[in-house]
Scaffold this motif. Sequence first.
Motif: not given
Length: 208
Positions: A1-5, A78-80, A141-146
Amino acid sequence: MLAYWFKTKAPSQIKKITIIFPVVGHSFLPPDRIFGNIEREIRPLEVIAEPEVYFDIFKRYGKVIRLGSDFQFYDWKTSVTNVLKLPGSWHFKFNASNRFFLRKDKNNKIGIKGEPNYVSEVVNYGNVCKRGKSYENIKPTLMNIGVPVKTEKLNDVRKLLIKHFGEDWITIENLQYYKFLQEEENESNLIETDSEETLMEDEIDIRV
């Protein structure tokens, strides 16, 4: 995540990121003191019927950010999988590392390494991406809340509301957080009448 940013969004003047994992069992005093203060404020409250009570207490000790409005959850795990090598094949021992370093060179390439100790640096920087892949290829991908709540749990919450506030609890202003219970199934499906599931008298606390 930090590497992507680091690769796609970080300001150009940032050249290195250091991640330090403290010694297990040795936490810093300020967070412990903050948690203790929060606990002392919450413990005397017999009933907490809405999340705002917690938020108001938290705000006295730090900045409160809320999921869904101030930040979102993304599925990084999952994305990595199609971009990064498995940690077991990295050029350093992942699990043994107490510090991680990310460094950007003059060609804007990112090197990563993990150090097993807190003082010296003995590991070389390297790439942990698969052949032909780069960190900008990560597309989380954006995860659903809840999460889905079981009917049994909804039943318990509604029983507590009725026990505390009566059958007309939905008309009480500070209980609007629980309005979703009325939007689930009808009352006959939500409330079971089996006497074996009747709440004991000492089970009267409401905690959000």
